[in-house]
Design a protein around this motif. Structure first.
Motif, mmCIF file in Angstrom:
data_model
loop_
_atom_site.group_PDB
_atom_site.id
_atom_site.type_symbol
_atom_site.label_atom_id
_atom_site.label_comp_id
_atom_site.label_asym_id
_atom_site.label_seq_id
_atom_site.Cartn_x
_atom_site.Cartn_y
_atom_site.Cartn_z
ATOM 1 N N MET A 105 118.922 -31.801 1.879
ATOM 2 C CA MET A 105 118.991 -31.487 3.308
ATOM 3 C C MET A 105 120.140 -30.536 3.600
ATOM 4 O O MET A 105 119.976 -29.533 4.319
ATOM 5 C CB MET A 105 119.160 -32.766 4.133
ATOM 6 N N MET A 106 121.308 -30.816 3.043
ATOM 7 C CA MET A 106 122.472 -29.961 3.289
ATOM 8 C C MET A 106 122.247 -28.558 2.740
ATOM 9 O O MET A 106 122.600 -27.563 3.389
ATOM 10 C CB MET A 106 123.724 -30.588 2.667
ATOM 11 N N ARG A 107 121.667 -28.469 1.562
ATOM 12 C CA ARG A 107 121.446 -27.169 0.932
ATOM 13 C C ARG A 107 120.445 -26.325 1.736
ATOM 14 O O ARG A 107 120.685 -25.147 2.026
ATOM 15 C CB ARG A 107 120.955 -27.358 -0.497
ATOM 16 N N VAL A 108 119.322 -26.941 2.123
ATOM 17 C CA VAL A 108 118.280 -26.205 2.857
ATOM 18 C C VAL A 108 118.774 -25.823 4.254
ATOM 19 O O VAL A 108 118.516 -24.708 4.724
ATOM 20 C CB VAL A 108 116.997 -27.063 2.960
ATOM 21 N N PHE A 109 119.486 -26.704 4.921
ATOM 22 C CA PHE A 109 119.995 -26.424 6.259
ATOM 23 C C PHE A 109 120.951 -25.234 6.228
ATOM 24 O O PHE A 109 120.871 -24.327 7.067
ATOM 25 C CB PHE A 109 120.714 -27.657 6.825
ATOM 26 N N LYS A 110 121.854 -25.238 5.261
ATOM 27 C CA LYS A 110 122.801 -24.135 5.118
ATOM 28 C C LYS A 110 122.072 -22.825 4.820
ATOM 29 O O LYS A 110 122.391 -21.767 5.378
ATOM 30 C CB LYS A 110 123.780 -24.450 3.982
ATOM 31 N N GLN A 111 121.080 -22.891 3.990
ATOM 32 C CA GLN A 111 120.318 -21.713 3.602
ATOM 33 C C GLN A 111 119.587 -21.115 4.808
ATOM 34 O O GLN A 111 119.524 -19.892 4.971
ATOM 35 C CB GLN A 111 119.310 -22.097 2.523
ATOM 36 N N GLU A 112 119.040 -21.960 5.681
ATOM 37 C CA GLU A 112 118.225 -21.492 6.792
ATOM 38 C C GLU A 112 119.028 -21.125 8.032
ATOM 39 O O GLU A 112 118.587 -20.296 8.836
ATOM 40 C CB GLU A 112 117.195 -22.568 7.175
ATOM 41 N N THR A 113 120.195 -21.737 8.220
ATOM 42 C CA THR A 113 120.948 -21.515 9.463
ATOM 43 C C THR A 113 122.288 -20.818 9.260
ATOM 44 O O THR A 113 122.877 -20.310 10.217
ATOM 45 C CB THR A 113 121.231 -22.855 10.183
#
Length: 280
Positions: free
Chosen positions: A214-222
């Motif tokens: 979750m942390m990795r994908v959130f950072k990548q997208e936002t």
């Protein structure tokens, strides 16, 4: 006008500011937010806008709406100098729009979850002509009789036309955005539950995700970590509450902070002032 003149984060002390800017070099401004609403008319360029986790590939005569406090960034890739990034930008004080009842278009972006409007050519041209009139007003407003008033009237007239078009052209708001549905769901959940438990563990459990994924994908997208996103949104929400008359101690709790000292430190770090220094 140089990029540094408009790449500002924070506050707008006037009712509006108008820019017509052209660039022919790559632009990749970091993710940021503003204390005001922003309306952009794309005139040319290979440009995309990323707003609250949604990424839009833009076309000439697309209108981009960025609500105050929305986290966003533009990305422009030069095309051998042949397609310069040409756009008109209006910075709009939120209270100014609210005073004249001109927030409908910005509210609609939240309602239908789209930040880009693509009108029929005749409507786009009419609004563009209004923007050109504003640009011409600004060139002579210090020389003409009631020049500043004329500019203000034309700004209001253009915003009225734009809002009317957004209300009547239901299909104008484009859904052609690239996004990760799970990240959008997390963003929406956070913004609707700022006063609740929003720890990494709680969010990961709620969305049935590994917290590391979750942390990795959130950072990548936002471009933001989950913790940073939650903290900044809470501070902005608390500031809005304080400005509306809520005591700082109450705003602290309503925005999800457990104690006033940590709230005060975070507020000072993000906004440069203490909660007690906010002007009501």
């Amino acid at each position: 006008m140089d990029t540094k003149d408009y790449e500002q984060k924070g506050y707008l002390n006037e009712d509006y500011k108008f820019f017509h800017i052209c660039d022919n070099e790559n632009i990749d401004i970091p993710f940021h937010y503003h204390d005001f609403d922003k309306l952009i008319l794309i005139l040319n360029g290979n440009v995309k806008y990323i707003i609250e986790g949604r990424e839009y590939e833009l076309l000439p005569f697309d209108f981009v709406l960025v609500n105050r406090f929305d986290i966003h960034k533009p990305v422009y890739e030069a095309d051998n100098g042949q397609k310069e990034y040409d756009r008109i930008i209006l910075y709009l004080n939120h209270e100014f729009l609210e005073k004249y009842g001109l927030l409908d278009a910005f509210h609609k972006t939240k309602e239908i979850e789209s930040y880009v409007v693509r009108f029929p050519a005749n409507i786009s041209t009419k609004i563009y002509d209004g923007f050109v009139k504003i640009e011409n007003d600004l060139k002579v407003e210090n020389e003409e009789y009631a020049g500043k008033l004329s500019t203000r009237i034309d700004v209001l007239s253009s915003l009225i036309e734009f809002n009317k078009a957004c209300i009547s052209e239901e299909l104008g708001f484009t859904q052609e955005a690239r996004y990760n549905r799970k990240v959008i769901d997390i963003i929406e959940y956070i913004n609707k539950n700022l006063s609740k438990d929003l720890t990494i563990e709680r969010l990961a459990d709620h969305f049935y995700m590994s917290k590391y994924h979750m942390m990795r994908v959130f950072k990548q997208e936002t471009g933001y970590s989950v913790h940073q996103y939650v903290s900044e949104k809470r501070i902005l929400y608390a500031r809005t509450l304080i400005m509306s008359g809520t005591p700082a101690t109450s705003a602290c709790l309503e925005a999800g902070f457990k104690d006033y000292s940590s709230f005060s430190r975070a507020f000072k770090l993000q906004l440069g002032i203490l909660p007690s220094e906010v002007k009501i």
